[in-house]
Design a protein around this motif. Structure first.
Motif, PDB file in Angstrom:
ATOM      1  N   VAL A  47      -0.022  -0.279  11.617  1.00 48.93           N
ATOM      2  CA  VAL A  47      -0.971   0.765  12.034  1.00 48.93           C
ATOM      3  C   VAL A  47      -0.223   1.746  12.940  1.00 48.93           C
ATOM      4  N   ALA A  85      12.372   7.739  13.011  1.00 49.90           N
ATOM      5  CA  ALA A  85      13.581   8.551  12.827  1.00 49.90           C
ATOM      6  C   ALA A  85      13.736   9.547  13.977  1.00 49.90           C
ATOM      7  N   GLY A  86      12.662  10.212  14.333  1.00 51.51           N
ATOM      8  CA  GLY A  86      12.716  11.182  15.421  1.00 51.51           C
ATOM      9  C   GLY A  86      13.026  10.538  16.760  1.00 51.51           C
ATOM     10  N   GLU A 131       0.829  -1.215   0.000  1.00 51.39           N
ATOM     11  CA  GLU A 131       0.000   0.000   0.000  1.00 51.39           C
ATOM     12  C   GLU A 131       0.858   1.258   0.000  1.00 51.39           C
ATOM     13  N   ILE A 132       2.095   1.158   0.506  1.00 54.77           N
ATOM     14  CA  ILE A 132       3.013   2.298   0.461  1.00 54.77           C
ATOM     15  C   ILE A 132       3.565   2.432  -0.967  1.00 54.77           C
ATOM     16  N   MET A 177       8.090   5.869   9.348  1.00 58.14           N
ATOM     17  CA  MET A 177       9.497   6.208   9.171  1.00 58.14           C
ATOM     18  C   MET A 177       9.822   7.516   9.884  1.00 58.14           C
ATOM     19  N   TYR A 178       8.989   8.505   9.675  1.00 56.13           N
ATOM     20  CA  TYR A 178       9.210   9.817  10.287  1.00 56.13           C
ATOM     21  C   TYR A 178       9.185   9.707  11.813  1.00 56.13           C
ATOM     22  N   VAL A 212      -1.943  -1.152  23.017  1.00 57.58           N
ATOM     23  CA  VAL A 212      -3.079  -0.622  22.253  1.00 57.58           C
ATOM     24  C   VAL A 212      -4.043  -1.727  21.829  1.00 57.58           C
ATOM     25  N   SER A 213      -3.510  -2.790  21.209  1.00 57.97           N
ATOM     26  CA  SER A 213      -4.423  -3.806  20.673  1.00 57.97           C
ATOM     27  C   SER A 213      -3.965  -5.225  20.983  1.00 57.97           C
ATOM     28  N   TYR A 243     -11.814  -0.307  15.336  1.00 63.80           N
ATOM     29  CA  TYR A 243     -10.987  -0.980  14.344  1.00 63.80           C
ATOM     30  C   TYR A 243     -11.764  -1.196  13.054  1.00 63.80           C
ATOM     31  N   ARG A 284      -6.900  -5.146  -6.528  1.00 67.09           N
ATOM     32  CA  ARG A 284      -6.163  -4.575  -7.647  1.00 67.09           C
ATOM     33  C   ARG A 284      -5.938  -5.602  -8.742  1.00 67.09           C
ATOM     34  N   ARG A 324       0.246   6.967   2.646  1.00 62.69           N
ATOM     35  CA  ARG A 324       1.436   7.758   2.923  1.00 62.69           C
ATOM     36  C   ARG A 324       2.032   7.240   4.224  1.00 62.69           C
ATOM     37  N   ASP A 325       3.242   6.701   4.157  1.00 63.20           N
ATOM     38  CA  ASP A 325       3.860   6.152   5.367  1.00 63.20           C
ATOM     39  C   ASP A 325       4.146   7.246   6.384  1.00 63.20           C
ATOM     40  N   ALA A 368      -0.709   3.945  15.326  1.00 62.68           N
ATOM     41  CA  ALA A 368      -0.892   3.992  16.786  1.00 62.68           C
ATOM     42  C   ALA A 368      -0.253   2.775  17.448  1.00 62.68           C
ATOM     43  N   VAL A 369      -0.323   1.633  16.772  1.00 66.14           N
ATOM     44  CA  VAL A 369       0.249   0.401  17.339  1.00 66.14           C
ATOM     45  C   VAL A 369       1.759   0.393  17.154  1.00 66.14           C
ATOM     46  N   PRO A 380      -4.019 -10.390  11.134  1.00 70.69           N
ATOM     47  CA  PRO A 380      -4.647 -11.712  10.989  1.00 70.69           C
ATOM     48  C   PRO A 380      -5.020 -12.095   9.558  1.00 70.69           C
ATOM     49  N   TYR A 425       5.775   9.320  -1.738  1.00 59.90           N
ATOM     50  CA  TYR A 425       4.326   9.223  -1.924  1.00 59.90           C
ATOM     51  C   TYR A 425       3.918   9.755  -3.302  1.00 59.90           C
ATOM     52  N   LEU A 435      16.554  10.812   7.456  1.00 60.08           N
ATOM     53  CA  LEU A 435      16.954   9.770   8.406  1.00 60.08           C
ATOM     54  C   LEU A 435      17.038  10.300   9.838  1.00 60.08           C
ATOM     55  N   SER A 436      17.259  11.598   9.994  1.00 59.58           N
ATOM     56  CA  SER A 436      17.332  12.156  11.343  1.00 59.58           C
ATOM     57  C   SER A 436      15.945  12.529  11.875  1.00 59.58           C
TER      58      SER A 436
END
Lengths: 240, 240
Positions: free
Chosen positions: A151, A29-30, A14-15, A25-26, A134-135, B213, B220, A21-22, A153-154, A74, B26, B16-17
């Motif tokens: 996901v 990274a932080g 899906e990415i 990663m952001y 969370v889940s 959830y 596709r 939109r992933d 939040a998870v 699942p 995207y 990366l930072s």
């Protein structure tokens, strides 16, 4: 001594198709930067067993820590756990500790622990579970690879579970100055500054905003006094 | 016949930072999907010559097209062009065609074509320039690698310049249904559907929204009638 290194493996068609939109990663990274762990490489691969196993082996060999996101739910397209087990050459099956977590959770919520949900208890031998407040359905750590949900939040709660267990490095101090001039005007003095402070990382990140070119100059290092000294010289040079 | 493949290489310490949230991946993913080109892998690496050259060689060997973003500006940390030339083992220097573009532009805008700006005319031998209507400094294509800027507005205009030159595949038709139930409840019937339509890709992308959830089911394929048939069966199964 240099900081621990890390890589991330984002798993998901899906990415790659541009559907989603992933954001993981952001986030990662932080968090790693705060802990002084250097994120050196990220790969995004599709939901294919070979792609996942190959990338996992390559990143696990090259870096101190690997974080994966996605593909541990699942449904039939959730094949990450099995692919990671294959990468490490260890058996995988429904494991009692993970099953117990799920059984307690679904009894509490009145849902059935059906065969699909039981897939989320498939954990490779020798792996250590990652807590999921969370889940409930856990992630796991095997070798230096931390396998987490996609996901956000998870994923974020699992990152919070894993980070305290890792060896931190020296956190990077990072200061930024925005200069509203094109990079071509500032590149010369900036190169001199970078040569004078070659123990620091000095980056120029250009932008184009409302038709005006500018750049954010970011000075990074582990020694605050050196970062401040470079910042002072930058300010003097450009009359900030 | 299968579709052309592609990979993307994002170059930049700032991603990366965690300082900057990448948006180019995207954008490119969506554009490639429209053109029937399958984005199979993305890598993010730091501003290091070895990291860039190694990843470029690996991706160029493995896929039909490679798109890079970042590191082609005028400052000292812009080392992408030189690193890509090294990856292909070809010489690189200021090239007359690129210099002419920059000279005309800076004469028009009244800025000096100084040595920093001239760095943006460093183009590997045999490379073909990529048009940049936004800020003139060109990208370039060498072999199957398209080297583009990191600033999103410039990256996007360069993608638009490159895409018409590529061989398109059969565009993927993609339909989505949102189901407001946990994946554990729908995984069984969904696996049956995927088995019945194994010429299609059927993915389940879970979400957690306001504590509830759900999952987006994405079907596709290149044959619209098959996608519709699978969608109809999905709707019947889940009373959509």
């Amino acid at each position: 001594m240099s900081n621990p290194t890390a890589a991330m493996l984002v798993i998901g068609d899906e990415i790659l198709s541009g559907r989603t939109r992933d954001s993981n990663m952001y986030h990662l990274a932080g968090e790693l930067t705060k802990h002084g762990i250097d994120l050196v490489e990220v790969r995004v691969v599709s939901d294919g067993p070979e792609a996942i196993a190959t990338a996992t082996r390559a990143l696990s060999d090259a870096y101190d820590n690997v974080f994966t996101s996605g593909g541990i739910g699942p449904t039939h397209d959730d094949i990450t756990a099995d692919s990671i087990a294959a990468a490490f050459g260890v058996p995988i099956d429904v494991r009692d500790d993970a099953r117990a977590l799920l059984a307690a959770h679904y009894e509490r919520t009145g849902s059935e622990l059906n065969s699909a949900r039981l897939r989320m208890a498939r954990i490779p031998d020798t792996a250590k579970l990652i807590d999921n407040p969370v889940s409930v359905a856990p992630g796991f750590t095997i070798g230096n690879v931390h396998v987490m949900a996609g996901v956000p939040a998870v994923f974020e709660t699992m990152v919070a579970s894993v980070l305290p267990t890792l060896t931190d490095g020296v956190p990077l101090i990072s200061k930024t100055h925005r200069i509203d001039r094109g990079e071509g005007d500032i590149a010369g003095p900036l190169a001199t500054l970078a040569a004078n402070f070659d123990d620091l990382s000095i980056g120029s990140y250009p932008f184009l905003q409302n038709g005006v070119y500018g750049a954010n100059i970011v000075i990074r290092g582990t020694d605050g006094a050196r970062v401040d000294a470079a910042m002072a010289q930058l300010a003097k040079e450009f009359d900030l």
